[in-house]
Structures are given as structure tokens and as C-alpha cells.
Design a protein around this motif. Structure first.
Motif, PDB file in Angstrom:
ATOM      1  N   ARG A   2      42.153 -17.425 106.492  1.00 58.52           N
ATOM      2  CA  ARG A   2      41.931 -17.015 107.621  1.00 58.52           C
ATOM      3  C   ARG A   2      42.561 -17.612 108.824  1.00 58.52           C
ATOM      4  O   ARG A   2      42.586 -16.464 109.807  1.00 58.52           O
ATOM      5  CB  ARG A   2      40.788 -18.163 108.103  1.00 58.52           C
ATOM      6  N   ASP A  27      42.727 -23.384 105.936  1.00 53.53           N
ATOM      7  CA  ASP A  27      42.073 -22.148 105.768  1.00 53.53           C
ATOM      8  C   ASP A  27      43.549 -21.616 105.239  1.00 53.53           C
ATOM      9  O   ASP A  27      43.374 -20.271 106.824  1.00 53.53           O
ATOM     10  CB  ASP A  27      41.087 -21.946 106.108  1.00 53.53           C
ATOM     11  N   GLU A  65      44.855 -14.377 109.104  1.00 49.07           N
ATOM     12  CA  GLU A  65      44.591 -13.335 110.000  1.00 49.07           C
ATOM     13  C   GLU A  65      44.415 -13.400 111.378  1.00 49.07           C
ATOM     14  O   GLU A  65      44.403 -12.703 111.813  1.00 49.07           O
ATOM     15  CB  GLU A  65      42.612 -12.932 109.615  1.00 49.07           C
ATOM     16  N   ALA A 124      41.084 -23.436 111.636  1.00 55.39           N
ATOM     17  CA  ALA A 124      41.057 -22.622 110.632  1.00 55.39           C
ATOM     18  C   ALA A 124      42.803 -23.954 109.455  1.00 55.39           C
ATOM     19  O   ALA A 124      42.780 -23.276 108.381  1.00 55.39           O
ATOM     20  CB  ALA A 124      41.966 -21.600 110.228  1.00 55.39           C
TER      21      ALA A 124
END
Length: 371
Positions: free
Chosen positions: A107, A104, A110, A99
Motif C-alpha cells: 500500500r 503495509d 502504491e 501505511a
């Protein structure tokens, strides 16, 4: 002292760790794939997540992100079923690095947000790489310096990230803070003799000294293979240097090569940087156009990708089910869902498909085995 057999699981695990510490990605791929195959063969489902995680780490370094994601998805399913929560968090670190490379941010955060202290090196190396790709150089530098003085400072991941620390320091206009991580990385690269590592060390020296000689040597060293993402980063920096030196025509070749690799890796922020630099050299047309995703395997879920690869090799549904710890009915369902995404209607057509260009420079067929 009693000599241990190469068949001893502890010996094989130490060999895997040694391959990682030495940056020997080819050895890591071979050893991890063999370990995955062995644990599948013996039905050691509880021991499989660790081997799949090691294989996925090596695949990420080789630029095989979709393969790594498929392996991690399987490993996470097994780990969750077995209550191995620590393994789930560690596997998330592999996905976090992908990611980060792809830019990203949601992501990446997370995946790293609930990591424990045991995974600080994974978290900091991923988030600092994310910051670096998004141009947040001060943040990347602070994060890596803090990690290097923390409890995870002996992690191989932070050793590899020393090259990121050099780039962050130079880009943040703090070159004096690049000298120590550069020394650290150069000493390790010299000791391992890995071409990609020596190339990255030369890239760091080129950044710090602002000298073309080291850039050119780094690009040539990357030609010996290994870690396509690092090769593209070196080519991008060299292309930027050449363009700033008003050698626009010379800059285009390394920038084109960097852009091609970044696009294959879906490394969006890095690709955009290379694209912008190419435009600044006067490049126009298709070479700097944003690509349309065409990789057939990207249309599949990680589980579908694994099932399809094994089916393309001629593995029966029953054997696929045994290897992936699924039911034959679930295997059939995944193939049913995958066929229309790939534009085929039967198993026979799978062996004729190609998933596109390998980021390391060659081509890889859909039926290439990972494990």
C-alpha cells in the motif's frame, strides 16, 4: 503595512503552516477543523480538499488514523471530481504515512510510486519510516540522506524525519552519521518547546550515547502528551536497552506501554518488535498474544465512518448530505450498510457506541466530532 484580518484565508493558511512547522499538533487540529467547518458552511467544495488534508495530517500525528483516512477519502473524491490531480497526490502522502506506520509495504509503495518531484519529502519520509519499521536500516539511512541533500530539504516533513535518520544511523552501526541530524533536530526541538519534540530529541541522544539517563528523561517528557507513535517508539527503545542491561523486570513496563499503543495504531512491525522484547523478558500469556481486531469503526469504509460519526451527533441526513457533498439517499445507504457492521439497528443506538481506546491515552466516543 496593512494589518490583515484573522478572517483572511491567507492568514488562516499561514497559521496552519506555522502550527505544522512548530510541531503544535493541538493547534493544527483546532485550526484545520475550524477551516474545514468554515469551508463546508460556505459551500466551498473546491477549497475543501486542502483543509481536509491539513486536518488529516494533524490527525495522523495524534494517532487518529481512521479519522484521517475518512477525511482523505472525502477530499480525494472532491479533488478528482474537480480535476485537482496535484491535491490527490498530496493527499496520498497522508495515507502513505499511515501505511508506513502499519507496515503495509504494498500500500505504501502504491501510494508513493507515481508521486512527482514536488512530493519528494512526502515520499522519502514515508518510505524511510517503512524501511525503519521493517528493520531495513541501511535503506532508511540512504533514503533520508539523499533527500536531505535534495530539493525538498527545507520541508518540515524532512525536519521531523531527522529523528528517524538518527535511529537508522545508529541501528546501521554508523553512529558518526547520526550526529548531524541529531543536532538539527535538537535545535528545532529546543526552539519549539514542544514536549513530544524534546522527548524525541532526548531519545536520539540516548541512542547515540547509549545512556539510560536520556531514555528516562525522554519517557518522562512524553508524559506531557503529544504524538503517541513517537512515545511508543521511545518506550520500545528504552525497554530494549533495559533488557540488554539484564534488567528484565524494569523493561516490562515501558514495553507493555509501547505494545499497547502500537496495537491501537495497527503498527504491526513495531508491535511485533515490542512483543518479541516482552517475551525475551520472560513475559507470557495474554500480554504478548497477538490481538484480535475489535475496533468497531475499523469495520466501516471511510465514507461510512464519516456518515456514522455525524449521525451519532444527531445531524440530520439532509445536513450530513450538505456537509459531505452527498445526496440524502447516499447518506441513507451508508447508514444502512454501517448498522449491521456496528451491531445496531437505528440511529438512536449510535450515541451509545464507543470505538475503543484513544492512542493518546484516553477514550473517545463514536460521536466525537473531528471537524
Amino acid at each position: 503595512m496593512v494589518a490583515r484580518s484573522p478572517d483572511d484565508p491567507a492568514v488562516r493558511e499561514h497559521a496552519l503552516l506555522g502550527g505544522m512547522i512548530l510541531g503544535d499538533d493541538d493547534a493544527m487540529l483546532e485550526l484545520a477543523a475550524a477551516e474545514v467547518a468554515d469551508r463546508r458552511r460556505r459551500g466551498l467544495a473546491g477549497a475543501l480538499p486542502g483543509a481536509l488534508g491539513a486536518l488529516a495530517q494533524a490527525q495522523v500525528m495524534a494517532g487518529r488514523h481512521r479519522d484521517a483516512e475518512a477525511g482523505v477519502a472525502e477530499a480525494m473524491d472532491i479533488a478528482r471530481d474537480a480535476g485537482l490531480n496535484g491535491s490527490v497526490r498530496g493527499l496520498g502522502g497522508v495515507l502513505a504515512r499511515i501505511a508506513a506506520i502499519e507496515g503495509d509495504e504494498d500500500r505504501c509503495r502504491e501510494l508513493t510510486g507515481d508521486a512527482s518531484d514536488a512530493f519528494d519529502a512526502t515520499v522519502e519520509s514515508a518510505l524511510s519510516l517503512l524501511d525503519l519499521g521493517l528493520g531495513r536500516y541501511d535503506s532508511a539511512l540512504r533514503r533520508l540522506e539523499r533527500a536531505w541533500h535534495g530539493p525538498a530539504r527545507h520541508s518540515p516533513l524532512l525536519l521531523f524525519a531527522a529523528a528517524d535518520q538518527v535511529e537508522a544511523a545508529v541501528r546501521a552501526d554508523r553512529p558518526e552519521r547520526a550526529a548531524e541530524p541529531l543536532r538539527r533536530f535538537e535545535e528545532w526541538a529546543e526552539a519549539t518547546c514542544r514536549p513530544w519534540a524534546r522527548a524525541v530529541a532526548l531519545r536520539g541522544r540516548a541512542l547515540l550515547l547509549d545512556e539510560e539517563e536520556h531514555y528516562g528523561a525522554a519517557v518522562r517528557m512524553h508524559g506531557e502528551g503529544g504524538r503517541p507513535f513517537e512515545r511508543a517508539r521511545t518506550e520500545l527503545l528504552y525497554g530494549e536497552w533495559l533488557r540488554r542491561a539484564r534488567r528484565r523486570s524494569d523493561a516490562r513496563a515501558p514495553l507493555r506501554s509501547a505494545l499497547e499503543i502500537f496495537e491501537r495504531l495497527h503498527a504491526a512491525p513495531w508491535a511485533e518488535r515490542a512483543r518479541s522484547e516482552l517475551r525475551a523478558t520472560g513475559e507470557t500469556g495474554a500480554a504478548v498474544a497477538r490481538p484480535v481486531a475489535s475496533d468497531q469503526l475499523d469495520r466501516l469504509t471511510p465514507q461510512e465512518a464519516q456518515v456514522v460519526r455525524l449521525a451519532a451527533e444527531g445531524t440530520s441526513n439532509r445536513d450530513i448530505a450538505a456537509q459531505l457533498f452527498l445526496s440524502p439517499r447516499t447518506v441513507e445507504y451508508h447508514l444502512y450498510k454501517a448498522y449491521p457492521k456496528l451491531g445496531v439497528s437505528s440511529r438512536r443506538e449510535l450515541s451509545g457506541l464507543e470505538s475503543g481506546a484513544d492512542p493518546s491515552g484516553g477514550r473517545f466516543a463514536l460521536n466525537t466530532a473531528d471537524s
